[in-house]
Design an enzyme around this catalytic site. Structure first.
Site, PDB file in Angstrom:
ATOM      1  N   GLU A  48      39.115  30.381  13.015  1.00 47.94           N
ATOM      2  CA  GLU A  48      37.851  29.690  12.788  1.00 47.94           C
ATOM      3  C   GLU A  48      36.965  29.929  13.996  1.00 47.94           C
ATOM      4  O   GLU A  48      37.250  30.844  14.771  1.00 47.94           O
ATOM      5  CB  GLU A  48      38.077  28.200  12.477  1.00 47.94           C
ATOM      6  CG  GLU A  48      39.010  27.463  13.437  1.00 47.94           C
ATOM      7  CD  GLU A  48      38.277  26.798  14.583  1.00 47.94           C
ATOM      8  OE1 GLU A  48      37.816  25.661  14.408  1.00 47.94           O
ATOM      9  OE2 GLU A  48      38.192  27.408  15.686  1.00 47.94           O
ATOM     10  N   MET A  49      35.925  29.119  14.217  1.00 46.72           N
ATOM     11  CA  MET A  49      34.960  29.492  15.246  1.00 46.72           C
ATOM     12  C   MET A  49      34.510  28.356  16.162  1.00 46.72           C
ATOM     13  O   MET A  49      33.555  28.535  16.918  1.00 46.72           O
ATOM     14  CB  MET A  49      33.716  30.123  14.585  1.00 46.72           C
ATOM     15  CG  MET A  49      34.009  31.342  13.740  1.00 46.72           C
ATOM     16  SD  MET A  49      32.528  32.153  13.082  1.00 46.72           S
ATOM     17  CE  MET A  49      31.863  32.895  14.575  1.00 46.72           C
ATOM     18  N   GLU A  50      35.176  27.195  16.119  1.00 44.23           N
ATOM     19  CA  GLU A  50      34.644  26.049  16.850  1.00 44.23           C
ATOM     20  C   GLU A  50      35.621  25.293  17.748  1.00 44.23           C
ATOM     21  O   GLU A  50      35.213  24.701  18.758  1.00 44.23           O
ATOM     22  CB  GLU A  50      34.051  25.038  15.848  1.00 44.23           C
ATOM     23  CG  GLU A  50      32.756  25.470  15.184  1.00 44.23           C
ATOM     24  CD  GLU A  50      32.969  26.393  14.002  1.00 44.23           C
ATOM     25  OE1 GLU A  50      32.056  27.166  13.677  1.00 44.23           O
ATOM     26  OE2 GLU A  50      34.065  26.356  13.404  1.00 44.23           O
ATOM     27  N   GLY A 102      31.592  21.823   9.788  1.00 47.26           N
ATOM     28  CA  GLY A 102      30.581  22.770  10.230  1.00 47.26           C
ATOM     29  C   GLY A 102      29.330  22.689   9.378  1.00 47.26           C
ATOM     30  O   GLY A 102      28.210  22.722   9.873  1.00 47.26           O
ATOM     31  N   HIS A 143      18.404  17.550  20.148  1.00 43.74           N
ATOM     32  CA  HIS A 143      19.095  17.980  18.937  1.00 43.74           C
ATOM     33  C   HIS A 143      19.505  16.824  18.038  1.00 43.74           C
ATOM     34  O   HIS A 143      20.095  17.050  16.979  1.00 43.74           O
ATOM     35  CB  HIS A 143      20.351  18.770  19.322  1.00 43.74           C
ATOM     36  CG  HIS A 143      20.146  19.694  20.474  1.00 43.74           C
ATOM     37  ND1 HIS A 143      20.485  19.365  21.770  1.00 43.74           N
ATOM     38  CD2 HIS A 143      19.589  20.928  20.516  1.00 43.74           C
ATOM     39  CE1 HIS A 143      20.161  20.356  22.572  1.00 43.74           C
ATOM     40  NE2 HIS A 143      19.608  21.314  21.847  1.00 43.74           N
ATOM     41  N   SER A 145      40.533  28.526   3.462  1.00 39.54           N
ATOM     42  CA  SER A 145      39.564  28.935   2.442  1.00 39.54           C
ATOM     43  C   SER A 145      39.779  30.366   1.972  1.00 39.54           C
ATOM     44  O   SER A 145      39.331  30.740   0.884  1.00 39.54           O
ATOM     45  CB  SER A 145      38.144  28.789   2.981  1.00 39.54           C
ATOM     46  OG  SER A 145      37.981  29.582   4.151  1.00 39.54           O
ATOM     47  N   ASP A 146      40.441  31.166   2.797  1.00 39.61           N
ATOM     48  CA  ASP A 146      40.714  32.554   2.441  1.00 39.61           C
ATOM     49  C   ASP A 146      41.891  33.036   3.286  1.00 39.61           C
ATOM     50  O   ASP A 146      42.240  32.413   4.291  1.00 39.61           O
ATOM     51  CB  ASP A 146      39.486  33.436   2.679  1.00 39.61           C
ATOM     52  CG  ASP A 146      39.015  33.387   4.127  1.00 39.61           C
ATOM     53  OD1 ASP A 146      39.268  34.348   4.861  1.00 39.61           O
ATOM     54  OD2 ASP A 146      38.417  32.368   4.531  1.00 39.61           O
ATOM     55  N   ARG A 183      28.465  19.496   3.701  1.00 37.48           N
ATOM     56  CA  ARG A 183      29.772  18.852   3.542  1.00 37.48           C
ATOM     57  C   ARG A 183      29.746  17.455   4.150  1.00 37.48           C
ATOM     58  O   ARG A 183      30.351  16.521   3.631  1.00 37.48           O
ATOM     59  CB  ARG A 183      30.884  19.682   4.186  1.00 37.48           C
ATOM     60  CG  ARG A 183      32.294  19.158   3.858  1.00 37.48           C
ATOM     61  CD  ARG A 183      33.375  19.942   4.574  1.00 37.48           C
ATOM     62  NE  ARG A 183      33.305  21.347   4.210  1.00 37.48           N
ATOM     63  CZ  ARG A 183      33.726  22.340   4.998  1.00 37.48           C
ATOM     64  NH1 ARG A 183      34.211  22.072   6.191  1.00 37.48           N
ATOM     65  NH2 ARG A 183      33.650  23.581   4.586  1.00 37.48           N
ATOM     66  N   ARG A 202      37.160  17.450  13.935  1.00 35.48           N
ATOM     67  CA  ARG A 202      36.557  18.564  13.203  1.00 35.48           C
ATOM     68  C   ARG A 202      37.281  18.723  11.872  1.00 35.48           C
ATOM     69  O   ARG A 202      38.510  18.743  11.812  1.00 35.48           O
ATOM     70  CB  ARG A 202      36.642  19.849  14.025  1.00 35.48           C
ATOM     71  CG  ARG A 202      36.350  21.101  13.202  1.00 35.48           C
ATOM     72  CD  ARG A 202      36.036  22.317  14.038  1.00 35.48           C
ATOM     73  NE  ARG A 202      36.336  23.559  13.329  1.00 35.48           N
ATOM     74  CZ  ARG A 202      35.655  24.009  12.271  1.00 35.48           C
ATOM     75  NH1 ARG A 202      34.650  23.314  11.780  1.00 35.48           N
ATOM     76  NH2 ARG A 202      35.997  25.157  11.693  1.00 35.48           N
ATOM     77  N   ILE A 203      36.513  18.825  10.789  1.00 34.97           N
ATOM     78  CA  ILE A 203      37.080  19.088   9.468  1.00 34.97           C
ATOM     79  C   ILE A 203      36.415  20.350   8.938  1.00 34.97           C
ATOM     80  O   ILE A 203      35.271  20.318   8.494  1.00 34.97           O
ATOM     81  CB  ILE A 203      36.903  17.885   8.513  1.00 34.97           C
ATOM     82  CG1 ILE A 203      35.489  17.304   8.566  1.00 34.97           C
ATOM     83  CG2 ILE A 203      37.908  16.801   8.833  1.00 34.97           C
ATOM     84  CD1 ILE A 203      35.234  16.228   7.530  1.00 34.97           C
ATOM     85  N   GLY A 204      37.119  21.459   9.015  1.00 33.25           N
ATOM     86  CA  GLY A 204      36.504  22.738   8.703  1.00 33.25           C
ATOM     87  C   GLY A 204      37.361  23.605   7.810  1.00 33.25           C
ATOM     88  O   GLY A 204      38.376  23.180   7.265  1.00 33.25           O
TER      89      GLY A 204
END
Length: 234
Positions: A180-182, A21, A5, A204-205, A25, A88-90
């Site tokens: 979030e998801m990570e 993510g 990967h 973001s929302d 970005r 992580r910056i998400g």
């Protein structure tokens, strides 16, 4: 040594990697903030870059969406490329009435609906926490920059479209700040390997307040408070 990967060679990554993510970005951040920047990975479009920020070597690489994806990339960065810290910056959706659009969340820990930690065969439930050392630095930096921030627990979910429309309300009742998801996978991986991890999120929302959502372009290019905090503490 490359992996299935990641085409980077040993030494191509700095000791600290910032992981949005979205690989775009990562590209935006590298092009606008790093000097002497070079691309070190492009496999599957998961762009990775290394350069310097204020004379300090820093890497930035996308993680993709979800815990399986960040689980792969973080594990390989820690084990194959001698990375010590991943930040992580998400983005996140607020599930707390006091957490508003463009606020920054500094994740102290992550709850989850995932079974990611089953691999460790623990006789209970693992609480996935960030590195206090990195967290303290981020808080101090946010204060110095006068950024509106929150510190607390977040939800890392396996599901973006959930069949149970009431699920976020139940997490909200436990005082969680955003979803979030990570991060749960990142924190577990760091803990298992004896490394350090932190998550910084820009809201973001909102799932609880009537506020306009940010656009994809805004999420890519305008979440600069979070980006600059991560760069300063890298």
């Amino acid at each position: 040594m490359s992996t299935p990967h990641n085409e980077a060679k040993k030494g191509d990554f700095a000791k600290t990697v910032l992981m949005p993510g979205d690989p775009l970005r990562a590209k935006y951040l590298a092009e606008h903030y790093l000097e002497n920047v070079r691309q070190v990975n492009g496999v599957r479009g998961m762009l990775g870059f290394t350069g310097t920020y204020k004379g300090k070597e820093v890497s930035i690489m996308g993680s993709g969406m979800g815990m399986p994806s960040i689980g792969i990339y973080s594990y390989e960065l820690y084990t194959e490329y001698d990375v010590e810290n991943i930040i992580r910056i998400g983005s996140a959706g607020s599930i707390h009435k006091d957490v508003h659009i463009r606020d920054v969340i500094i994740a102290q820990g992550a709850s989850t609906d995932s079974n990611f930690a089953h691999q460790y065969e623990l006789p209970g439930t693992f609480s996935a926490l960030s590195s206090y050392e990195l967290l303290e630095k981020a808080v101090n930096c946010a204060k110095a920059k006068n950024v509106h921030y929150h510190v607390g627990n977040i939800l890392s979910s396996d599901l973006f479209y959930h069949a149970d429309v009431e699920t976020n309300k139940r997490w909200q009742n436990m005082g969680l700040l955003g979803v979030e998801m990570e991060s749960y996978a990142l924190f577990c991986t760091a803990a298992y390997l004896g490394k350090k991890a932190l998550t910084l999120l820009t809201v973001s929302d909102s799932l609880v307040n009537d506020e306009p959502d940010t656009t994809a372009e805004e999420r890519e290019k305008t979440f600069t408070d979070m980006m600059e905090i991560a760069l300063e503490i890298a």
